[in-house]
Design a protein around this motif. Structure first.
Motif, PDB file in Angstrom:
ATOM      1  N   LEU A  11       0.831  -1.207   0.000  1.00  0.00           N
ATOM      2  CA  LEU A  11       0.000   0.000   0.000  1.00  0.00           C
ATOM      3  C   LEU A  11       0.869   1.262   0.000  1.00  0.00           C
TER       4      LEU A  11
ATOM      5  N   ALA B 182       2.061   1.780  -3.427  1.00  0.00           N
ATOM      6  CA  ALA B 182       1.040   2.369  -4.304  1.00  0.00           C
ATOM      7  C   ALA B 182       0.967   3.879  -4.083  1.00  0.00           C
ATOM      8  N   GLY B 183       1.009   4.275  -2.804  1.00  0.00           N
ATOM      9  CA  GLY B 183       1.008   5.710  -2.510  1.00  0.00           C
ATOM     10  C   GLY B 183       2.222   6.396  -3.122  1.00  0.00           C
TER      11      GLY B 183
ATOM     12  N   VAL C 184       1.981   7.299  -6.855  1.00  0.00           N
ATOM     13  CA  VAL C 184       1.296   8.553  -7.168  1.00  0.00           C
ATOM     14  C   VAL C 184       2.279   9.718  -7.174  1.00  0.00           C
ATOM     15  N   VAL C 185       3.083   9.770  -6.115  1.00  0.00           N
ATOM     16  CA  VAL C 185       4.037  10.874  -6.000  1.00  0.00           C
ATOM     17  C   VAL C 185       5.098  10.771  -7.096  1.00  0.00           C
TER      18      VAL C 185
ATOM     19  N   LEU D 291       3.870  12.042 -10.492  1.00  0.00           N
ATOM     20  CA  LEU D 291       3.863  13.498 -10.610  1.00  0.00           C
ATOM     21  C   LEU D 291       5.273  14.048 -10.803  1.00  0.00           C
TER      22      LEU D 291
ATOM     23  N   LEU E  88      -4.410  -0.303  -8.959  1.00  0.00           N
ATOM     24  CA  LEU E  88      -3.448   0.648  -8.398  1.00  0.00           C
ATOM     25  C   LEU E  88      -4.188   1.750  -7.639  1.00  0.00           C
TER      26      LEU E  88
ATOM     27  N   MET F 250      -5.575   0.528  -4.409  1.00  0.00           N
ATOM     28  CA  MET F 250      -4.555   0.410  -3.363  1.00  0.00           C
ATOM     29  C   MET F 250      -4.218   1.778  -2.782  1.00  0.00           C
ATOM     30  N   VAL F 251      -4.146   2.778  -3.647  1.00  0.00           N
ATOM     31  CA  VAL F 251      -3.866   4.130  -3.145  1.00  0.00           C
ATOM     32  C   VAL F 251      -4.999   4.577  -2.214  1.00  0.00           C
TER      33      VAL F 251
ATOM     34  N   VAL G 272      -7.076   2.681  -0.488  1.00  0.00           N
ATOM     35  CA  VAL G 272      -7.004   1.917   0.765  1.00  0.00           C
ATOM     36  C   VAL G 272      -5.875   2.476   1.633  1.00  0.00           C
ATOM     37  N   TYR G 273      -4.750   2.772   0.982  1.00  0.00           N
ATOM     38  CA  TYR G 273      -3.634   3.341   1.760  1.00  0.00           C
ATOM     39  C   TYR G 273      -4.084   4.624   2.463  1.00  0.00           C
TER      40      TYR G 273
ATOM     41  N   VAL H  31       0.453  12.344  -0.501  1.00  0.00           N
ATOM     42  CA  VAL H  31      -0.129  11.480  -1.539  1.00  0.00           C
ATOM     43  C   VAL H  31      -1.520  11.981  -1.916  1.00  0.00           C
TER      44      VAL H  31
ATOM     45  N   ASN I 287      -2.447  13.282  -5.548  1.00  0.00           N
ATOM     46  CA  ASN I 287      -3.498  12.547  -6.257  1.00  0.00           C
ATOM     47  C   ASN I 287      -4.577  13.507  -6.765  1.00  0.00           C
TER      48      ASN I 287
ATOM     49  N   LEU J 295      -3.213  15.193  -9.825  1.00  0.00           N
ATOM     50  CA  LEU J 295      -3.228  14.300 -10.988  1.00  0.00           C
ATOM     51  C   LEU J 295      -4.646  14.109 -11.510  1.00  0.00           C
ATOM     52  N   LEU J 296      -5.595  14.130 -10.591  1.00  0.00           N
ATOM     53  CA  LEU J 296      -7.002  13.934 -10.927  1.00  0.00           C
ATOM     54  C   LEU J 296      -7.452  14.940 -11.977  1.00  0.00           C
TER      55      LEU J 296
ATOM     56  N   LEU K 166      -2.947   5.819 -16.166  1.00  0.00           N
ATOM     57  CA  LEU K 166      -2.503   6.932 -15.319  1.00  0.00           C
ATOM     58  C   LEU K 166      -3.632   7.940 -15.096  1.00  0.00           C
TER      59      LEU K 166
ATOM     60  N   MET L 112      -6.188   5.960 -12.572  1.00  0.00           N
ATOM     61  CA  MET L 112      -5.703   5.704 -11.205  1.00  0.00           C
ATOM     62  C   MET L 112      -6.175   6.746 -10.178  1.00  0.00           C
TER      63      MET L 112
ATOM     64  N   ARG M 109      -9.380   8.355  -5.497  1.00  0.00           N
ATOM     65  CA  ARG M 109     -10.192   9.342  -4.782  1.00  0.00           C
ATOM     66  C   ARG M 109     -11.535   8.742  -4.352  1.00  0.00           C
TER      67      ARG M 109
END
Lengths: 286, 320, 290
Positions: free
Chosen positions: B25, B28-29, B32-33, B36, C91, C94-95, C97-98, C112, C116, C119-120, C153, C156, C161
């Protein structure tokens, strides 16, 4: 509240030898023989962040007995209950000091796996919290998680046995595949108890299990608690004095994070040693 | 009464399943970073040749000439900002009106269907708006709107001798048409977000205002809007972020002329449209491609800023 | 009421007037907006239905005058969107859930979450350009795989979100119940929290699929488009949005007509996905309440 303040200040002077109230097993009036101690609490201090919620609690909890924790809201009784199965570990700011000995092992020690503590010490919550799955899957959750069964038939048997012990079997046996959320509040609470029983815990903690239920459902649960006592040690937190008197054999009274008095329930309710307890029992308390 | 012998409770060991769970997990976080940061890094590195060649002057260079290999980003930046801001000026009042209508004056029965319709329209792909703009709006603009605008606003004095507002040949495509298409595209989006913001105001607040004898409009301007001002601006910035980066709806109708515009109706280009249009001719490793990546870098930084402001405003409200 | 002065009455009248006028303007705004949007949909469907034939689904793109369809573009879109969703959705989950179950308010989780959100709404054209640099240039050419990566991408952050938002709605009591039964962290999430939130997460995934199905700009830089039949994901691949772009800028009426049909097909697909997501969400909300 004024009364509470004054009795509180009187307390230490009035009874000094009260630091370890249950050090010596007391013979209760109702039960001819005292049960062996199942859990022994030694110098429990609990903190949420900077705030101290429990102050040096010492208490013995006997087996095959219902022990009631009573006291006003915020007195620490629920906090103590959550210490017993390490639920406080899930709150990042919570910290619990002291020893909780079950069968000689200090289960509060950081080396002990809290997950294994919780399989031995079950918990029933204030609001019934069946999982959003079928009645069968709710009961089977614990056995599946801990691989407690051999075959599918074993599991079926375990589910039936647990539901029977929770006095729910006859009401749900025809709809085991329906959602547990479709049951009434009282049935849900018995479902949750059955779910807990399915992993055969040695101790069951109940946090005001009837506060969300009507009187009839409450009566069901109370009868159930009395039956369960035969095989388990039960600790129940309750707001209702009458309930404590009905279901418990031992009672511990808490006030502002301190254990004030504990002993056989009928003694606590008829002739408490402390005025403060007397005030609370008789309703003269804030 | 016999107590069943309890097996000893195990000591805490790091459980492999939990470790794997947490690690994956966190990974996965981290993805994302990393995405970017990589976008920023890749755009910058890819565009480095352009920044090296033209220096910071790239940003305010007004010339764009593939033959002489001289590239300046200002025409595209101007086109981007003008179309996006113009679009917002058109879409916001209408979007806000729709939101107010949906939350206050709309008959109860129509509220849900209209609300759903708005949300569904926000999901229509932007290329559909582009096509509509190209085949329907642009001819309409050239036939009716642009001649009328030119003759009506001819009296507005030009800025210097290079910008003539509404005086331009009526060719249909251009900044104004692009702004209109963008406005139509972000309209449902702005209406939906603004409605959500207005709905989040506690009824008690409005009741308080009504109890004081306020009219609906007074309750809105005096109580509701001040209470959710941050979120309202957040919604506007989100809409701006969409308009800035929109590609396909713009490519169809802006005319794709990379030069400083001489009127609001002049064919122009946005960063996104330049990147999309010039990409097929840009060979890897050439200055042509580096320039596009450099433009992408600029767009990313600008969008990042706008979106960061939007999120800050929206999150702030959510916390309190 | 006699005490009301003329001035008070005038002010009252003015306030009422402002309220009425502004209310009327809002209704007018709503009317203008809805009419515009209805107009667009009407144009889309009248033009799109005109070009819709069986050939649209059975024949690949072809030269003008020889009656082609959009079959290769439809298959290409399905493949790229499918693979993109298969990479992006897990993916994103998982983000989510994290953020909801593990990171919570920690510093890294806040970063994060913020990233996110950026990126959204980041311009999708830049995602395309980025994937061109990392998955097209180094591997020697445009490909369906690169298209899928770009779409993944974009999907994700959407899934991340919605997953986070939905998981936060799962009552803490479920988690407590599972913990009290001696579940480990991963079991609490996998066996109780995720199943409880399943419908909501599905909603997020459907919305993400709807979004990437209509994306055009990223494909321009990655899978490029292809006029012939190809299901080889390592080669340039056709897609509906790219077919629309290619066909609308031409002087051939039948191509333009096919472009409208393609646009209509995408829109219908996107709207159906959106409506389906509403139903999946409503179904779950109902189950929670029951």
């Amino acid at each position: 509240m004024v009364a509470a303040m004054t009795t509180d200040t009187q307390q230490p002077a009035a009874r000094t030898p009260r630091t370890t109230p249950m050090a010596a097993p007391t013979v209760t009036a109702t039960n001819a023989t005292a049960k062996p101690t199942r859990i022994r609490l030694e110098h429990i201090n609990a903190f949420y962040g900077q705030k101290q919620a429990l102050f040096d609690v010492n208490l013995d909890i006997p087996d095959n007995t219902v022990t009631a924790f009573i006291g006003a809201s915020g007195c620490g009784k629920s906090t103590l209950l959550r210490c017993l199965n390490r639920m406080n570990d899930t709150i990042p700011s919570a910290r619990v000091e002291g020893a909780i000995r079950m069968d000689g092992t200090d289960i509060n020690s950081p080396e002990i796996d809290p997950v294994q503590v919780r399989t031995r010490i079950g918990m029933v919550f204030q609001k019934p919290n069946p999982f959003p799955m079928s009645i069968y899957d709710n009961i089977a959750y614990g056995p599946r998680t801990h691989k407690l069964y051999g075959s599918k038939a074993d599991l079926d048997e375990l589910v039936e046995k647990s539901l029977r012990r929770a006095a729910l079997w006859d009401e749900v046996k025809d709809r085991l595949n329906k959602s547990g959320l479709g049951l009434s509040g009282g049935q849900q609470q018995r479902l949750v108890i059955a779910r807990t029983l399915a992993v055969s815990p040695a101790v069951i903690l109940m946090d005001e299990p009837c506060s969300a239920l009507d009187p009839i459902a409450t009566a069901h649960i109370e009868a159930l608690i009395d039956q369960l006592r035969e095989h388990t040690c039960i600790v129940i937190v309750t707001h209702s004095m009458a309930q404590a008197a009905r279901v418990s054999q031992r009672t511990a009274f808490f006030h502002m994070g301190k254990l004030i008095e504990s002993g056989p329930t009928d003694q606590i309710f008829t002739m408490p040693k402390l005025d403060q307890t007397q005030d609370y029992i008789t309703g003269r308390f804030g | 009464m016999n107590t069943p012998a309890t097996p000893a409770i195990g000591t805490r060991k790091i459980h492999p399943a939990d470790t794997t769970f947490r690690l994956s997990l966190h990974a996965a976080g981290a993805v994302v970073v990393i995405v970017l940061l990589s976008i920023l890094a890749i755009m910058f590195m890819g565009g480095k040749l352009a920044f090296d060649t033209f220096g910071l002057g790239f940003i305010w260079g007004t010339e764009w000439n593939p033959v002489t290999q001289i590239y300046g980003a200002l025409p595209a930046i101007t086109g981007t900002l003008v179309t996006a801001i113009l679009a917002l000026c058109i879409a916001w009042p209408i979007g806000f009106g729709i939101a107010f209508f949906l939350t206050e004056t709309c008959p109860e029965k129509l509220r849900t269907p209209l609300g759903v319709a708005i949300e569904l329209l926000a999901a229509v792909p932007s290329i559909v708006y582009g096509m509509w703009g190209f085949f329907v709006l642009a001819p309409f603009m050239s036939e009716y709107v642009q001649p009328w605008l030119t003759s009506t606003f001819i009296w507005i004095p030009p800025i210097g001798d290079s910008f003539f507002w509404f005086t331009a040949p009526p060719i249909g495509v251009g900044m104004l048409t692009a702004a209109l298409i963008l406005a139509v595209m972000i309209l449902p989006f702005i209406a939906a977000t603004t409605r959500d913001v207005l709905l989040s105001t506690p009824q008690l607040l409005k009741d308080g205002a009504y109890a004081m004898g306020a009219t609906r409009w007074e309750a809105l301007t005096g109580v509701v809007i001040p209470a959710v001002r941050g979120s309202l601006f957040g919604a506007v910035f989100l809409g701006l972020g969409r308009a800035l980066g929109e590609t396909m709806a713009v490519v169809f109708v802006i005319g794709n002329a990379i030069r400083m515009p001489d009127s609001l109706m002049a064919p122009s280009a946005t960063i996104a449209s330049v990147v999309a249009n010039n990409f097929p001719e840009a060979e890897p490793g050439t200055l042509d491609l580096a320039v596009l990546l450099a433009l992408g870098f600029i767009l990313f930084v600008v969008s990042f800023g706008v979106l960061a402001v939007a999120r800050f405003l929206l999150r702030q409200e959510r916390m309190s | 009421m006699k005490q009301l002065t003329a001035a008070t009455r005038a002010r009252y009248f003015r306030r009422q007037l402002v309220d009425r006028v502004m209310g009327g303007l809002c209704i007018a705004a709503a009317g203008v907006g809805l009419i515009l949007l209805a107009l667009i949909l009407w144009m889309l469907f009248s033009n799109g239905l005109a070009g819709l034939t069986l050939d649209t689904f059975t024949k690949p793109m072809s030269q003008p005058g020889s009656g082609g369809g959009l079959a290769n573009a439809i298959i290409g879109s399905l493949l790229q969107v499918g693979v993109g969703a298969m990479i992006g959705a897990p993916l994103g989950m998982m983000v989510g859930v994290y953020l909801s179950e593990v990171g919570k308010e920690s510093r890294f989780a806040s970063i994060v979450r913020f990233v996110n959100d950026i990126l959204l709404s980041a311009p999708s054209v830049l995602i395309g350009l980025f994937v061109y640099q990392i998955a097209v240039l180094p591997f020697g050419g445009f490909s369906g795989v690169a298209g899928s990566i770009a779409l993944a991408l974009i999907a994700m952050p959407i899934v991340a979100r919605t997953t986070e938002d939905i998981l936060r709605l799962v009552p803490q009591a479920y988690r407590d119940g599972a913990i009290a039964l001696g579940s480990r962290e991963n079991e609490v999430v996998r066996k109780v929290v995720l199943p409880a939130a399943f419908g909501g997460i599905l909603t997020g995934i459907l919305l993400a699929v709807a979004r990437i199905a209509g994306e055009t700009a990223p494909l321009l830089f990655t899978s490029l488009g292809n006029d012939i039949w190809s299901t080889d994901m390592t080669q340039p691949m056709a897609s509906l949005p790219m077919a629309i772009v290619r066909y609308s800028n031409t002087p051939y009426p039948e191509w333009v007509s096919l472009a409208w049909t393609g646009a209509m097909l995408i829109t219908v697909g996107v709207l159906v996905l959106n409506i389906a997501s509403r139903f999946s969400y409503a179904a779950v909300a109902g189950k929670q309440g029951g």
